[in-house]
Design a protein around this motif. Structure first.
Motif, mmCIF file in Angstrom:
data_model
loop_
_atom_site.group_PDB
_atom_site.id
_atom_site.type_symbol
_atom_site.label_atom_id
_atom_site.label_comp_id
_atom_site.label_asym_id
_atom_site.label_seq_id
_atom_site.Cartn_x
_atom_site.Cartn_y
_atom_site.Cartn_z
ATOM 1 N N LEU A 61 25.752 8.091 31.538
ATOM 2 C CA LEU A 61 26.452 6.843 31.859
ATOM 3 C C LEU A 61 25.467 5.722 32.172
ATOM 4 O O LEU A 61 25.699 4.563 31.807
ATOM 5 N N ALA A 62 24.362 6.040 32.842
ATOM 6 C CA ALA A 62 23.370 5.019 33.161
ATOM 7 C C ALA A 62 22.716 4.485 31.892
ATOM 8 O O ALA A 62 22.543 3.274 31.732
ATOM 9 N N SER A 63 22.357 5.383 30.984
ATOM 10 C CA SER A 63 21.741 4.917 29.746
ATOM 11 C C SER A 63 22.755 4.177 28.877
ATOM 12 O O SER A 63 22.404 3.236 28.167
ATOM 13 N N TYR A 64 24.016 4.604 28.931
ATOM 14 C CA TYR A 64 25.067 3.915 28.176
ATOM 15 C C TYR A 64 25.232 2.482 28.677
ATOM 16 O O TYR A 64 25.402 1.559 27.884
ATOM 17 N N ALA A 65 25.159 2.292 30.002
ATOM 18 C CA ALA A 65 25.287 0.943 30.560
ATOM 19 C C ALA A 65 24.108 0.068 30.127
ATOM 20 O O ALA A 65 24.286 -1.114 29.824
ATOM 21 N N GLN A 66 22.917 0.633 30.069
ATOM 22 C CA GLN A 66 21.752 -0.140 29.623
ATOM 23 C C GLN A 66 21.865 -0.514 28.152
ATOM 24 O O GLN A 66 21.536 -1.643 27.763
ATOM 25 N N VAL A 67 22.334 0.411 27.348
ATOM 26 C CA VAL A 67 22.500 0.135 25.919
ATOM 27 C C VAL A 67 23.572 -0.929 25.708
ATOM 28 O O VAL A 67 23.416 -1.828 24.880
ATOM 29 N N GLU A 68 24.651 -0.853 26.468
ATOM 30 C CA GLU A 68 25.704 -1.871 26.357
ATOM 31 C C GLU A 68 25.186 -3.246 26.754
ATOM 32 O O GLU A 68 25.522 -4.251 26.121
ATOM 33 N N ARG A 69 24.362 -3.306 27.804
ATOM 34 C CA ARG A 69 23.794 -4.584 28.228
ATOM 35 C C ARG A 69 22.859 -5.142 27.155
ATOM 36 O O ARG A 69 22.873 -6.338 26.851
ATOM 37 N N LEU A 70 22.072 -4.270 26.526
ATOM 38 C CA LEU A 70 21.186 -4.692 25.454
ATOM 39 C C LEU A 70 21.985 -5.178 24.241
ATOM 40 O O LEU A 70 21.638 -6.191 23.623
ATOM 41 N N ASN A 71 23.056 -4.472 23.918
ATOM 42 C CA ASN A 71 23.900 -4.901 22.794
ATOM 43 C C ASN A 71 24.539 -6.252 23.065
ATOM 44 O O ASN A 71 24.636 -7.093 22.166
ATOM 45 N N ARG A 72 24.997 -6.479 24.307
ATOM 46 C CA ARG A 72 25.571 -7.791 24.653
ATOM 47 C C ARG A 72 24.535 -8.892 24.501
ATOM 48 O O ARG A 72 24.833 -9.991 24.028
ATOM 49 N N PHE A 73 23.281 -8.597 24.906
ATOM 50 C CA PHE A 73 22.220 -9.586 24.760
ATOM 51 C C PHE A 73 21.988 -9.905 23.280
ATOM 52 O O PHE A 73 21.863 -11.075 22.898
ATOM 53 N N PHE A 74 21.923 -8.854 22.435
ATOM 54 C CA PHE A 74 21.701 -9.075 21.008
ATOM 55 C C PHE A 74 22.865 -9.830 20.376
ATOM 56 O O PHE A 74 22.659 -10.691 19.517
ATOM 57 N N TYR A 75 24.090 -9.508 20.772
ATOM 58 C CA TYR A 75 25.240 -10.248 20.246
ATOM 59 C C TYR A 75 25.179 -11.716 20.673
ATOM 60 O O TYR A 75 25.453 -12.619 19.879
ATOM 61 N N GLY A 76 24.823 -11.964 21.914
ATOM 62 C CA GLY A 76 24.713 -13.343 22.382
ATOM 63 C C GLY A 76 23.605 -14.109 21.678
ATOM 64 O O GLY A 76 23.778 -15.269 21.273
ATOM 65 N N PHE A 77 22.451 -13.460 21.505
ATOM 66 C CA PHE A 77 21.329 -14.113 20.841
ATOM 67 C C PHE A 77 21.632 -14.364 19.371
ATOM 68 O O PHE A 77 21.290 -15.430 18.830
ATOM 69 N N GLY A 78 22.285 -13.408 18.708
ATOM 70 C CA GLY A 78 22.675 -13.604 17.310
ATOM 71 C C GLY A 78 23.696 -14.711 17.158
ATOM 72 O O GLY A 78 23.620 -15.529 16.239
ATOM 73 N N GLY A 79 24.660 -14.759 18.061
ATOM 74 C CA GLY A 79 25.653 -15.835 18.031
ATOM 75 C C GLY A 79 25.017 -17.186 18.299
ATOM 76 O O GLY A 79 25.400 -18.200 17.694
ATOM 77 N N LEU A 80 24.033 -17.204 19.195
ATOM 78 C CA LEU A 80 23.315 -18.443 19.474
ATOM 79 C C LEU A 80 22.535 -18.906 18.239
ATOM 80 O O LEU A 80 22.491 -20.100 17.937
ATOM 81 N N GLY A 81 21.946 -17.960 17.513
ATOM 82 C CA GLY A 81 21.239 -18.309 16.280
ATOM 83 C C GLY A 81 22.181 -18.884 15.237
ATOM 84 O O GLY A 81 21.859 -19.868 14.565
ATOM 85 N N LEU A 82 23.361 -18.269 15.084
ATOM 86 C CA LEU A 82 24.344 -18.801 14.139
ATOM 87 C C LEU A 82 24.831 -20.183 14.565
ATOM 88 O O LEU A 82 24.985 -21.089 13.733
ATOM 89 N N GLY A 83 25.074 -20.352 15.851
ATOM 90 C CA GLY A 83 25.523 -21.655 16.342
ATOM 91 C C GLY A 83 24.463 -22.728 16.184
ATOM 92 O O GLY A 83 24.768 -23.866 15.800
ATOM 93 N N ALA A 84 23.201 -22.386 16.459
ATOM 94 C CA ALA A 84 22.115 -23.362 16.288
ATOM 95 C C ALA A 84 21.939 -23.719 14.822
ATOM 96 O O ALA A 84 21.695 -24.882 14.486
ATOM 97 N N GLY A 85 22.090 -22.733 13.940
ATOM 98 C CA GLY A 85 22.014 -23.024 12.507
ATOM 99 C C GLY A 85 23.123 -23.963 12.058
ATOM 100 O O GLY A 85 22.893 -24.891 11.285
ATOM 101 N N LEU A 86 24.332 -23.719 12.562
ATOM 102 C CA LEU A 86 25.453 -24.588 12.216
ATOM 103 C C LEU A 86 25.241 -26.001 12.748
ATOM 104 O O LEU A 86 25.475 -26.987 12.040
ATOM 105 N N LEU A 87 24.766 -26.116 13.987
ATOM 106 C CA LEU A 87 24.527 -27.426 14.586
ATOM 107 C C LEU A 87 23.430 -28.181 13.838
ATOM 108 O O LEU A 87 23.583 -29.379 13.540
#
Length: 101
Positions: A61-87
């Motif tokens: 469960l501890a490693s799962y929480a870390q992986v989920e936090r990392l995935n959220r970061f990657f999703y946020g960073f990828g979305g930010l890249g798409l948004g910056a490209g659009l802007l």
């Protein structure tokens, strides 16, 4: 090509230079979103193949929480890249050549 020729092209066509940067940001953001999704799917397939279904221990469960936090970061960073490209792409349509100097 020398650096002066590349710089003169950027000054002559600023909207295309900025649009190229926007394309790079959008492609890298989209790739990051896609790679994160593939990583999540492989992790779920690995857990199902191991037969662990719903049985996770405390360390799991501890490693799962870390992986989920990392995935959220990657999703946020990828979305930010798409948004910056659009802007940037939208802003490049508003530029006019020759207003830099």
């Amino acid at each position: 090509m020398s650096l002066q020729v590349v710089w003169s092209l950027c000054l002559a066509y600023p909207s295309q230079a900025i649009n190229g940067l926007a394309l790079f940001l959008a492609l890298s953001g989209g790739w990051l979103l896609l790679a994160t999704r593939w990583r999540e799917q492989r992790a779920v397939a690995r857990v199902l193949a191991a037969g662990e279904g719903g049985a996770l221990d405390v360390e799991g469960l501890a490693s799962y929480a870390q992986v989920e936090r990392l995935n959220r970061f990657f999703y946020g960073f990828g979305g930010l890249g798409l948004g910056a490209g659009l802007l940037l792409s939208w802003l490049s349509t508003r530029l006019q050549p020759g207003i830099w100097f």
